[in-house]
Each structure stands twice: as structure tokens, then as C-alpha cells.
Scaffold this active site. Structure first.
Site, short mmCIF file in Angstrom:
data_model
loop_
_atom_site.label_atom_id
_atom_site.label_comp_id
_atom_site.label_asym_id
_atom_site.label_seq_id
_atom_site.Cartn_x
_atom_site.Cartn_y
_atom_site.Cartn_z
N LYS A 69 0.80 -1.23 0.00
CA LYS A 69 0.00 0.00 0.00
C LYS A 69 0.84 1.29 0.00
O LYS A 69 0.43 2.28 -0.59
CB LYS A 69 -0.96 0.01 1.19
CG LYS A 69 -2.11 -0.98 1.06
CD LYS A 69 -3.09 -0.79 2.20
CE LYS A 69 -4.23 -1.78 2.09
NZ LYS A 69 -5.25 -1.57 3.13
N ASP A 106 -10.10 2.98 2.13
CA ASP A 106 -10.24 2.40 3.47
C ASP A 106 -10.96 3.37 4.41
O ASP A 106 -11.76 2.96 5.24
CB ASP A 106 -8.85 2.06 4.05
CG ASP A 106 -8.23 0.85 3.37
OD1 ASP A 106 -8.98 0.00 2.87
OD2 ASP A 106 -6.99 0.77 3.34
#
Ligand code: ATR
Length: 286
Positions: A69, A106
Site C-alpha cells: 500500500k 479504506d
């Protein structure tokens, strides 16, 4: 461009990812000619593989999961506001202008999971307690600030990491981030409206989060980003004390929505509903 719309998820390891179940169900529901695949990519090959899939295979984008990420921030041409703020990308989109955009959904997933949970409308916005200061914590803390919490108390085993998180994030006037060591757990829970676990403690195969809940007001909401098992030890203990709880599966489901919309262009946003939840639960090991 081929008629088949392609996307997927890159991680290392990746075989347990549930994202193909989510996107697969939505593709079928809409009757879209698309494919969403898991791709195991070691860290050394991540940048090259991402570009190969986008440029040579015509992928419309991908999800990016652990451990890529942060690396994904450097691979893309530009970042959306959430990815910039969090310093991590979980969704890559090949845009119509030919550029590759890194997004972070997220924050959105965590927020939507709370906002759609039963009892959320009754939760106050005085203080939230966040356990952990890793990558997941950054997205959660940003979401809580966006939701209007006046104070976010970040508790972490290594207090320096909680301080670094505080120093990295900008906070509006009237709001406050308070980094604390775990020794301060009891006083930190006093007067809190929400408790969130962002560590991997409580996950199958890991030890439980050892955190007495006695000082937490009964009306506080409790949530865990761990979803395997669905009901973590933390949630079981919170429920037994009468707290409203929400499990972490909804965050996984909601974070998938913006990526699906960008890659597969459905006529309406894909629904996060009981059928999707059941399909993902059925695919979970154990
Ligand atoms: P991420 O959040 O980036 O996915 P993680 O490894 O799941 O990463 O978890 C990181 C967070 O869980 C950190 O806050 C970590 O605490 P430290 O910063 O002190 O390492 C916390 N964590 C992991 N294992 C822990 C344990 N056994 N006890 C307490 N905290 C732990």
C-alpha cells in the site's frame, strides 16, 4: 481496449483475499463482462507488475493490499485526497486521461461501516479511542476526524508511533489528537463515545487484545477492523457489557464500492447487502 473489463488485487501473500468474491458477485449481478483476479506479487516486482498489468494487459486498475500500500504511492501518477492524507493507496485506477491515479478507500469503507450500523445515530462525538498506530489506524483516525470527533485518543504499545501519527495529520481547529501509551488505556476510555481496534490482535491465529473495558461508558460504540473471526474477543466482551458493536466485515465490503464503480462502470453503485455479506462469509476459511 478489449470488451472484457479487467481488474484485480495485488498482494503478497494473496490467496486469502476475499475481494474476488465481492467483485465477482457484483459483476454477476450487473451482468458486466469483467474479470477480477488475485495476483501474488513479491515486493521487488510490485512496480513493474502493476505497470505491466495496466499497460500491456489493459487492466482498468486494481486493489493493492499488504505489503504494497505504501509502495503504490510511488508507482502512480497522482493521488486522490484520501491517499495523500493517509500516505497509502489501496485502489489504483487507469483514468480516461491516460494517467494512473492512486486512491484510498479504506477511510470511506470504515466510515460507511459505522454510518450504516444500527445505533450509530445515537453515538456522541466527544472522544474516540483508537487502539494501534499502524497503516490501518491512519485511515481510521482520518475518518473519525471527518466524522467530527473532537478528540481522538490514539493508544499504542509504541507511543512514538502514535506521536508520529499525530504529527503527520493536520487537524481542524477545535479538534485534537492525543497519542498515549497503553498504560493510559483506562483513563483514555473515560467519557469516550467510541472504541476502535485497528491492530491485528484478535485475528485468528493472533492473541486477543488484552484490554479491560470497565472504564468505557456503556453507551459507547465498539468496533474492530478485524473480521476473521467476525466476532472478535473484543466484540464479545463489549456485547456482554451492553455496548452496541459493529464487526469489521462491513469495512471490507464498503471499501470495495468505489473501485468497482471506477473499473466496471455499473449503472448504479453496487449494493452492500445481506447477500454479499453471506457470500463473503461463506468463502472465509473456518
Ligand atoms: P497495520 O496496521 O499497518 O496493518 P499491524 O502489524 O496489523 O499493521 O499492526 C500494527 C499495529 O498493531 C501497531 O499499532 C502495533 O503496535 P506497535 O506500533 O507497538 O508495533 C500493534 N500491535 C501489533 N501487535 C501487537 C501486540 N502484540 N501488542 C500490542 N500492539 C500490537
Amino acid at each position: 481496449m478489449s470488451a472484457l473489463r479487467r481488474a484485480g488485487v495485488l498482494g503478497w501473500p494473496i490467496e486469502h483475499s476475499l475481494s474476488p468474491v465481492i467483485h465477482g458477485l457484483w459483476l454477476k449481478r450487473f451482468g458486466i463482462a469483467g474479470r477480477y483476479e488475485r495476483v501474488a506479487v513479491e515486493p521487488e516486482r510490485f512496480a513493474a507488475e502493476t505497470l505491466r498489468l495496466l499497460q500491456e494487459q489493459g487492466w482498468r486498475g486494481m486493489n493493492v493490499t499488504a505489503p504494497h500500500k505504501e509502495a503504490a504511492v510511488r508507482v502512480v501518477d497522482r493521488l486522490d485526497a484520501a491517499a495523500e492524507r493517509i500516505g497509502a493507496v489501496n485502489t489504483v485506477v487507469a483514468c480516461a486521461d491516460g494517467r494512473v491515479e492512486g486512491r484510498n478507500t479504506d477511510l470511506y469503507g470504515f466510515r460507511r461501516n459505522l454510518e450504516t450500523a444500527a445505533g450509530w445515530e445515537r453515538v456522541g462525538r466527544r472522544a474516540a479511542v483508537v487502539i494501534g498506530a499502524g497503516g490501518a489506524s491512519r485511515a481510521v483516525v482520518c475518518a473519525l476526524l471527518d466524522l467530527g470527533f473532537k478528540e481522538v485518543r490514539i493508544l499504542n504499545r509504541t507511543v512514538e508511533k502514535a506521536r508520529a501519527l499525530r504529527d503527520d495529520l493536520s487537524v481542524k481547529e477545535g479538534m485534537r489528537l492525543a497519542p498515549l501509551s497503553m498504560d493510559w488505556a483506562a483513563p483514555a476510555m473515560e467519557g469516550a463515545d467510541l472504541l476502535v481496534n485497528t491492530t491485528s490482535l484478535g485475528m485468528t491465529g493472533r492473541g486477543p487484545l488484552d484490554l479491560p473495558l470497565d472504564p468505557l461508558p456503556r453507551e459507547a460504540f465498539v468496533t474492530d477492523i478485524v473480521y476473521a473471526p467476525l466476532e472478535t474477543d473484543l466484540l464479545t466482551r463489549a456485547r456482554a457489557r451492553g455496548h452496541a458493536v459493529v464487526d469489521g466485515l462491513g469495512m471490507l465490503l464498503h471499501q470495495a464500492v468505489p473501485g468497482f464503480e471506477a473499473w466496471f462502470e455499473p449503472p448504479e453503485p453496487p449494493a452492500v447487502d445481506a447477500e454479499l455479506r453471506a457470500a463473503v462469509l461463506a468463502a472465509m476459511p473456518g
